[in-house]
Scaffold this active site. Structure first.
Site, short mmCIF file in Angstrom:
data_model
loop_
_atom_site.label_atom_id
_atom_site.label_comp_id
_atom_site.label_asym_id
_atom_site.label_seq_id
_atom_site.Cartn_x
_atom_site.Cartn_y
_atom_site.Cartn_z
N ARG A 178 0.94 7.57 8.11
CA ARG A 178 2.00 8.14 9.33
C ARG A 178 2.64 9.56 8.34
NH1 ARG A 178 5.48 3.92 11.04
NH2 ARG A 178 3.88 2.64 10.09
N ARG B 40 10.61 0.49 10.71
CA ARG B 40 9.72 -0.37 11.23
C ARG B 40 10.11 -1.14 12.33
NH1 ARG B 40 7.36 -2.52 5.28
NH2 ARG B 40 6.14 -0.55 4.75
N ARG C 106 13.69 -3.88 6.29
CA ARG C 106 13.48 -3.31 4.95
C ARG C 106 12.78 -1.97 5.05
NH1 ARG C 106 8.86 -2.90 1.69
NH2 ARG C 106 7.69 -4.65 2.97
N ALA D 151 0.78 -1.13 -0.04
CA ALA D 151 0.05 -0.02 -0.19
C ALA D 151 0.91 1.28 -0.10
CB ALA D 151 -0.86 -0.23 1.38
N HIS E 158 5.38 -9.10 8.66
CA HIS E 158 4.98 -8.56 7.45
C HIS E 158 5.97 -9.03 6.26
CE1 HIS E 158 3.58 -5.52 4.75
NE2 HIS E 158 4.63 -4.76 4.84
N HIS E 159 7.23 -9.00 6.64
CA HIS E 159 8.22 -9.17 5.47
C HIS E 159 9.50 -10.14 5.94
CE1 HIS E 159 10.07 -8.01 1.51
NE2 HIS E 159 11.24 -8.27 2.44
N HIS F 90 5.35 -5.33 10.50
CA HIS F 90 4.94 -4.08 10.40
C HIS F 90 4.23 -3.60 11.48
CE1 HIS F 90 2.53 -0.97 8.52
NE2 HIS F 90 3.20 -1.21 7.29
N GLU G 6 2.02 2.66 5.99
CA GLU G 6 2.89 3.58 6.68
C GLU G 6 2.61 5.20 6.21
OE1 GLU G 6 6.55 1.51 6.55
OE2 GLU G 6 7.84 3.43 6.39
N GLY H 234 5.39 -25.01 -7.98
CA GLY H 234 6.80 -25.28 -8.51
C GLY H 234 7.35 -26.22 -7.23
P1 ADP Z 1 7.31 -10.71 -4.52
O1 ADP Z 1 6.97 -9.47 -4.03
O2 ADP Z 1 8.71 -11.22 -4.29
O3 ADP Z 1 6.92 -10.74 -6.17
P2 ADP Z 1 4.74 -12.10 -3.83
O4 ADP Z 1 4.51 -12.51 -2.48
O5 ADP Z 1 4.21 -10.79 -4.36
O6 ADP Z 1 6.70 -12.03 -4.06
O7 ADP Z 1 4.51 -13.11 -4.78
C1 ADP Z 1 4.90 -14.50 -4.77
C2 ADP Z 1 4.15 -15.53 -5.34
O8 ADP Z 1 4.63 -16.60 -5.49
C3 ADP Z 1 2.78 -15.58 -4.70
O9 ADP Z 1 1.64 -15.34 -5.43
C4 ADP Z 1 2.85 -17.20 -4.32
O10 ADP Z 1 1.67 -17.71 -4.06
C5 ADP Z 1 3.76 -17.89 -5.36
N1 ADP Z 1 4.54 -19.05 -5.12
C6 ADP Z 1 5.18 -19.15 -3.69
N2 ADP Z 1 5.56 -20.58 -3.83
C7 ADP Z 1 5.29 -21.18 -4.95
C8 ADP Z 1 5.53 -22.25 -5.75
N3 ADP Z 1 6.34 -23.37 -4.85
N4 ADP Z 1 5.23 -22.46 -6.81
C9 ADP Z 1 4.64 -21.60 -7.53
N5 ADP Z 1 3.98 -20.47 -7.04
C10 ADP Z 1 4.52 -20.09 -5.69
#
Ligand code: ADP
Length: 449
Positions: A259, A280, A422, A47, A382-383, A243, A256, A156
């Site tokens: 603020r 943070r 971060r 956000a 959060h991260h 966060h 954030e 994957g």
């Molecule tokens: P970034 O901000 O680094 O792009 P995100 O959290 O926005 O990370 O996106 C990561 C995406 O990868 C999510 O939609 C999550 O569901 C997907 N994901 C995580 N593990 C796997 C996996 N093993 N196979 C396929 N997709 C995956």
């Protein structure tokens, strides 16, 4: 069955989409897989903004910034354990990434303040709407335009290698097709972090046991296992960010930028207790030290009007309001008399231009217009700063820093860019810049193989 392409991208967040688009634009045939039934990952929930230095958007607003200053802020925010070579890429390519997104149709013209930044550099849509949802939508539209083969509900599982250790593709599991190989010269892991997996989080940082999280359900870290099983080294895993402001009433993350645009933080005693736009880690610790382990974001209608996202919080019922601070205090269990004095004191600091109480670096506006609002907040996981180690070409490396040929990583799944902490606004910047880089490098590599 199996499918053969040049590059397979795992994860449809901002990093995955950026990688898929940039690989395609560099001549590669791409499959993008996503294990969840929805696209966008945590990126969609972001956000705050997209940090970038010395952009046209900043210049139009007469904000002076530089990649060097963004580098310095990011290193300091990360307690200087960040990989400087990666931070250098983040800072020096941030403007290109904003331009890249703008060219694809994004609106990143509003520029606001986020914690730990020396100047306004968080780029977001005009009116302050959520940057993540916008960025993901633009990326998705551009992926569709390029006919990128996006496969939902497809996880994957394991990177496939030949006997020389060269990547040859990935074993996936589709909801309907079951297990199959996607053969490819290069695999890009863009699977995000693991903040939603409290078991894993608490093992690495016991102080976060039982914490709620801001993350989407897929952020459990199975992609890190895929990277590790393929020989990738993990680094900085114990650095996990809370966060500071999750709404206690509704569990939603309050950006954030609230603020940054002028809200203050007070405790139940009606007093300020911290520089609201510190990093943070510091803000979270300060909130947990207050009575009830929570605090209140207090703001008025002038702050509300500056950020359209706030109307969403009001709509969700997490930001009650009243026409006086005394009434607001009574509704929320805050000492109303002290709160009134605190806001008057804060307004006098705004007029003087200097916060001699808590050294808050930006004082955008006094709080004295229309209704007052209170959002009760507490920190949530959060991260995850740690992750798989990459080099300056986004190639995954092993513990000896040797490249695993054909394996790339980008975004929250990687470690090193953010060090121990971060900065707000650096995640969107990270995923676009390193997603682009990974896509380009993977496409080049695939052409040679
Ligand atoms: P970034 O901000 O680094 O792009 P995100 O959290 O926005 O990370 O996106 C990561 C995406 O990868 C999510 O939609 C999550 O569901 C997907 N994901 C995580 N593990 C796997 C996996 N093993 N196979 C396929 N997709 C995956």
């Amino acid at each position: 069955p199996h499918d053969t392409v040049d590059v397979v991208v795992v994860g449809s967040g901002g990093a995955g989409f950026s990688a898929a688009i940039s690989a395609t634009d560099n001549g590669a045939k791409v499959i993008l897989i996503e294990k969840e039934p929805v696209i966008g990952g945590n990126a969609k929930l972001a956000a705050g903004g997209m940090n970038a230095a010395w952009t046209d958007q900043q210049k139009a607003k007469k904000i002076t910034d530089s990649p060097e200053l963004m580098f310095k802020d990011t290193m300091e925010g990360g307690r200087n354990i960040n990989d400087p070579a990666l931070v250098e890429i983040l800072s020096s390519h941030s403007k290109d990434s904003v331009d890249w997104m703008t060219k694809m149709g994004a609106d990143l013209t509003d520029v606001g303040m986020m914690g730990g930044a020396s100047v306004n550099r968080a780029h977001r849509p005009t009116g302050g709407a959520g940057v993540g949802a916008h960025v993901v939508q633009v990326l998705y539209d551009n992926a569709v335009k390029r006919n990128i083969d996006l496969r939902m509900n497809t996880r994957g599982i394991e990177v496939l290698k030949d006997d020389k250790g060269t990547v040859k593709g990935i074993l996936v599991k589709g909801m309907y097709k079951g297990y199959y190989w996607v053969k490819a010269d290069a695999v890009i892991l863009a699977t995000g972090g693991f903040a939603k997996n409290n078991e894993r989080v608490a093992k690495l940082d016991p102080s976060l046991k039982g914490f709620i999280s801001t993350n989407q359900p897929g952020a459990v870290g199975d992609g890190l296992d895929v990277a590790e099983n393929a020989g990738g080294a993990l680094k900085d895993m114990k650095y996990i960010q809370a966060h500071p402001t999750l709404s206690v009433k509704g569990g939603v993350m309050v950006t954030e930028a609230v603020r940054g645009n002028g809200a203050i933080l007070v405790n139940r005693e009606g007093k300020r207790f911290v520089n609201e736009i510190t990093t943070r880690d510091k803000a979270s610790a300060a909130i947990l030290a207050q009575t009830g382990k929570s605090a209140y974001l207090i703001f008025d209608d002038s702050v509300r009007k500056s950020l359209s996202k706030i109307d969403k919080y009001i709509g969700l019922g997490v930001a009650p309001s009243a026409d006086t601070l005394v009434k607001l205090g009574k509704m929320e269990g805050i000492d109303g008399k002290a709160l009134t004095e605190t806001v008057a004191r804060y307004n006098s600091l705004v007029s003087s231009g200097k916060d001699t109480d808590f050294e808050r670096p930006n004082l955008p506006r006094a709080l004295n217009e229309g209704n007052y609002y209170a959002i009760e907040v507490t920190p949530g996981v959060h991260h995850t700063m740690g992750g798989v180690m990459i080099d300056t070409k986004a190639e995954v490396v092993n513990a000896q820093k040797q490249v695993i040929p054909g394996l790339y990583g980008a975004g929250e799944v990687t470690g090193g860019v953010h060090g121990a902490n971060r900065l707000g606004g650096n995640a969107i910047s990270d995923i676009i810049t390193f997603g682009r880089l990974a896509g380009e490098e993977a496409a080049k590599y695939s052409k040679k193989n």
